[in-house]
Design an enzyme around this catalytic site. Structure first.
Site, mmCIF file in Angstrom:
data_model
loop_
_atom_site.group_PDB
_atom_site.id
_atom_site.type_symbol
_atom_site.label_atom_id
_atom_site.label_comp_id
_atom_site.label_asym_id
_atom_site.label_seq_id
_atom_site.Cartn_x
_atom_site.Cartn_y
_atom_site.Cartn_z
ATOM 1 N N CYS A 113 17.832 41.958 51.673
ATOM 2 C CA CYS A 113 18.756 41.054 52.533
ATOM 3 C C CYS A 113 19.315 41.668 53.521
ATOM 4 O O CYS A 113 19.691 40.990 54.588
ATOM 5 C CB CYS A 113 19.947 40.651 51.470
ATOM 6 S SG CYS A 113 19.396 39.727 49.999
ATOM 7 N N HIS A 250 24.980 37.310 56.790
ATOM 8 C CA HIS A 250 24.058 36.982 55.652
ATOM 9 C C HIS A 250 24.631 36.039 54.919
ATOM 10 O O HIS A 250 25.676 35.688 54.383
ATOM 11 C CB HIS A 250 23.608 38.404 54.834
ATOM 12 C CG HIS A 250 22.859 37.982 53.845
ATOM 13 N ND1 HIS A 250 21.355 37.282 54.022
ATOM 14 C CD2 HIS A 250 23.013 38.411 52.306
ATOM 15 C CE1 HIS A 250 20.955 37.070 52.716
ATOM 16 N NE2 HIS A 250 21.793 37.672 52.041
ATOM 17 N N ASN A 280 19.644 31.515 50.097
ATOM 18 C CA ASN A 280 19.475 32.773 50.654
ATOM 19 C C ASN A 280 18.232 33.004 50.889
ATOM 20 O O ASN A 280 17.236 33.234 49.880
ATOM 21 C CB ASN A 280 20.073 33.644 49.441
ATOM 22 C CG ASN A 280 20.046 35.280 49.748
ATOM 23 O OD1 ASN A 280 19.484 35.606 50.698
ATOM 24 N ND2 ASN A 280 20.824 35.883 48.784
HETATM 25 O O1 UT7 Z 1 21.705 38.473 49.099
HETATM 26 C C1 UT7 Z 1 21.944 39.441 48.248
HETATM 27 C C2 UT7 Z 1 22.954 39.623 47.649
HETATM 28 N N1 UT7 Z 1 23.152 38.762 46.432
HETATM 29 C C3 UT7 Z 1 24.332 38.018 46.338
HETATM 30 O O2 UT7 Z 1 25.251 38.293 46.988
HETATM 31 C C4 UT7 Z 1 24.642 37.395 45.152
HETATM 32 C C5 UT7 Z 1 26.106 37.687 44.804
HETATM 33 N N2 UT7 Z 1 26.365 36.828 43.581
HETATM 34 C C6 UT7 Z 1 26.831 35.688 43.471
HETATM 35 O O3 UT7 Z 1 26.682 34.937 44.536
HETATM 36 C C7 UT7 Z 1 27.206 35.077 42.109
HETATM 37 O O4 UT7 Z 1 27.637 35.924 41.144
HETATM 38 C C8 UT7 Z 1 26.381 34.064 41.288
HETATM 39 C C9 UT7 Z 1 26.219 32.887 42.311
HETATM 40 C C10 UT7 Z 1 24.868 34.635 41.483
HETATM 41 C C11 UT7 Z 1 27.013 33.318 40.123
HETATM 42 O O5 UT7 Z 1 28.190 32.967 40.431
HETATM 43 P P1 UT7 Z 1 29.534 33.690 39.388
HETATM 44 O O6 UT7 Z 1 30.848 32.821 39.644
HETATM 45 O O7 UT7 Z 1 29.524 35.149 39.528
HETATM 46 O O8 UT7 Z 1 29.052 33.033 37.889
HETATM 47 P P2 UT7 Z 1 28.730 33.916 36.547
HETATM 48 O O9 UT7 Z 1 27.380 34.865 36.755
HETATM 49 O O10 UT7 Z 1 29.882 34.683 36.252
HETATM 50 O O11 UT7 Z 1 28.263 32.864 35.753
HETATM 51 C C12 UT7 Z 1 29.302 31.649 35.167
HETATM 52 C C13 UT7 Z 1 28.651 30.785 34.238
HETATM 53 C C14 UT7 Z 1 27.892 31.656 33.306
HETATM 54 O O12 UT7 Z 1 28.106 30.905 31.877
HETATM 55 P P3 UT7 Z 1 29.232 31.321 30.796
HETATM 56 O O13 UT7 Z 1 28.875 32.875 30.470
HETATM 57 O O14 UT7 Z 1 30.479 31.190 31.652
HETATM 58 O O15 UT7 Z 1 29.178 30.484 29.698
HETATM 59 C C15 UT7 Z 1 26.718 31.544 33.437
HETATM 60 O O16 UT7 Z 1 25.542 31.543 32.297
HETATM 61 O O17 UT7 Z 1 27.695 30.120 34.957
HETATM 62 C C16 UT7 Z 1 26.521 29.982 34.022
HETATM 63 N N3 UT7 Z 1 25.398 29.952 35.018
HETATM 64 C C17 UT7 Z 1 24.963 28.614 35.462
HETATM 65 N N4 UT7 Z 1 25.323 27.501 35.014
HETATM 66 C C18 UT7 Z 1 24.546 26.341 35.654
HETATM 67 C C19 UT7 Z 1 24.582 30.741 35.774
HETATM 68 N N5 UT7 Z 1 23.874 30.184 36.360
HETATM 69 C C20 UT7 Z 1 23.969 28.955 36.325
HETATM 70 C C21 UT7 Z 1 23.179 27.872 36.842
HETATM 71 N N6 UT7 Z 1 23.763 26.738 36.552
HETATM 72 N N7 UT7 Z 1 22.396 27.990 37.740
#
Ligand code: UT7
Length: 323
Positions: A113, A250, A280
Site C-alpha cells: 500500500c 492512502h 482500498n
Molecule cells: O492498506 C493497508 C492497510 N490496511 C488497513 O489500513 C486496514 C486496517 N484495518 C481496518 O481498516 C479495520 O480494522 C477493518 C475495517 C479491517 C475492521 O474494522 P474493525 O472496526 O477493526 O472491526 P473488527 O475487525 O474488530 O471486527 C468487528 C466485528 C467482528 O465481529 P465480533 O468479533 O465483534 O463478533 C467481525 O467478525 O465485525 C465482524 N466483521 C464483519 N461483519 C460484517 C468483520 N468483517 C465483517 C464484514 N461484515 N465484512
C-alpha cells in the site's frame, strides 16, 4: 538544485463496479457494516483477462496526455504493485513495451500500500541525481486476484485500479518555494509481517496465495506511523497543517484518514477522499485520488500537496510536493 516536478497525472478504473449490496448477497456482510467501519460504498473490479499492466498502461497514457508529452520523452518507469502480471518479468517492463519505449529503464517496486510513495521517492532521487530526465511513476493493482472471496474480513475492503504521474526534471532554488517534490520520508519494520501478508509466493508455496490481515492490529499501528512521517515532512520543509493546501492520503479506511487528519490538525476540507468509491486499491490509491482532485479542479497548479501511505511489511512513508 535539480528537482522533479509533476508534469501530468492520470488514472484508470476497470469498468465493473461492485457495490456493498452485491457483496452482501454473496457473503455475510452488510452495506451498513462496510460503510460504518470503512467508509467504502463500492469498488471497481478488473474484468477476466484484464491485468495489472493493462490498467497501468491506461493510467500512464492519461498522465502522458495530461503532461502534453509522448512515451518517447520517458527514460524511466518505476511501477509499484503487489499484484504483478507475472512473477517476472516486471510489470514495469510490460508497460514499457506496450508504450513502445526501448530506451531507459523500467522496474517494479514492492511496498504494497506504500508502493506509490516508495516509487515516487525512488524516481525523484533518480531525477535529482541527474541520471534521468522524465519518469513515469505508476501505482497499479488487481487485488481482486489475491483476495479470499470466502473471507468477509478482507474481501469487502479492496478494489482494482491504477494511477500514474509523469515526473520531469526542473531547476529550483533549493528552498520550499520550489515547484516539485520537496521532501520524501520512507520507513519500514519487517517485524510486522504476520499482521498483513499474502500466504503464498514462488519461493515458499509455489502458489500466488491470498491476502491475510489482522485488521484491528493494522489499524492500531496505522495512525501513529502515518502521523510520524508527516511530522517528518513538515519538519523538513517548514510546512504545517495550516499551510499545506491538500492532504491526499492512502485510501484504506475513512476512520484511519479522519483520525490522522484530526491528530495533525488538518481540516477535512483539505482532505481528498475516494475510499467511498474505490475501496482500498493499495499502491494505486494515492495517484487515483490525486488525479480525481486535479480533474475536478480542486487541486490547482502551485498548490502544496501532502501524501502518505502505510501498509504490508509494515512499510510507510510521506511525500510533500508543490504541484
Ligand atoms: O492498506 C493497508 C492497510 N490496511 C488497513 O489500513 C486496514 C486496517 N484495518 C481496518 O481498516 C479495520 O480494522 C477493518 C475495517 C479491517 C475492521 O474494522 P474493525 O472496526 O477493526 O472491526 P473488527 O475487525 O474488530 O471486527 C468487528 C466485528 C467482528 O465481529 P465480533 O468479533 O465483534 O463478533 C467481525 O467478525 O465485525 C465482524 N466483521 C464483519 N461483519 C460484517 C468483520 N468483517 C465483517 C464484514 N461484515 N465484512
Amino acid at each position: 538544485m535539480r528537482r522533479s516536478r509533476i508534469a501530468g497525472v492520470g488514472s484508470y478504473l476497470p469498468a465493473r463496479i461492485v457495490t456493498n449490496a452485491e457483496l452482501a448477497a454473496r457473503m455475510e456482510t452488510s452495506d451498513d457494516w462496510i460503510r460504518q467501519r470503512t467508509g467504502i460504498g463500492q469498488r471497481h473490479i478488473a474484468a477476466e483477462g484484464e491485468t495489472t499492466s493493462m490498467l497501468a498502461l491506461k493510467a500512464a497514457e492519461a498522465a502522458l496526455a495530461h503532461a502534453g508529452l509522448t512515451a518517447q520523452d520517458i527514460d524511466l518507469i518505476v511501477l509499484a504493485t503487489a499484484t504483478p502480471d507475472y512473477t517476472f518479468p516486471s510489470t514495469a517492463t510490460q508497460v514499457q513495451a506496450a508504450l513502445g519505449i526501448t530506451h531507459g529503464a523500467a522496474f517494479d517496486v514492492a511496498a504494497v500500500c506504500s508502493g506509490f510513495v516508495y516509487a515516487l521517492t525512488v524516481a525523484d532521487k533518480f531525477i535529482a541525481s541527474g541520471s534521468n530526465k522524465r519518469a513515469l511513476v505508476i501505482g497499479a493493482e488487481t487485488f481482486s486476484r489475491i483476495l479470499d472471496w470466502e473471507d468477509r474480513t478482507t474481501a469487502v475492503l479492496f478494489g482494482d485500479g491504477a494511477g500514474a504521474v509523469v515526473l520531469e526534471a526542473v531547476e529550483g532554488k533549493g528552498d520550499a518555494s520550489d515547484t516539485g517534490v520537496l521532501t520524501t520520508h520512507l520507513r519500514s519494520d519487517g517485524r510486522h509481517r504476520a499482521k498483513l501478508y499474502v500466504d503464498g509466493g514462488p519461493s515458499t508455496t509455489g502458489t500466488v496465495g491470498h491476502l491475510r490481515m489482522e485488521g484491528r492490529e493494522v489499524f492500531k499501528h496505522a495512525v501513529g506511523m502515518i502521523t510520524d512521517v508527516i511530522v517528518d515532512a513538515f519538519a523538513a520543509t517548514g510546512f504545517s497543517a495550516e499551510t499545506i493546501d491538500w492532504f491526499v492520503p492512502h485510501q484504506a479506511n475513512q476512520r484511519i484518514i479522519t483520525a490522522s487528519a484530526d491528530k495533525l490538525g488538518i481540516p477535512m476540507e483539505k482532505v481528498v477522499l475516494t475510499v467511498d468509491r474505490h475501496g482500498n486499491t493499495s499502491a494505486a490509491s494515492i495517484p487515483l485520488a490525486f488525479d480525481a482532485a486535479v480533474r475536478d479542479g480542486r487541486i490547482q497548479r502551485g498548490d502544496v500537496v501532502l501524501v502518505e501511505a502505510m501498509g504490508g511489511g509494515f512499510t510507510w512513508g510521506s511525500a510533500l510536493f508543490r504541484f
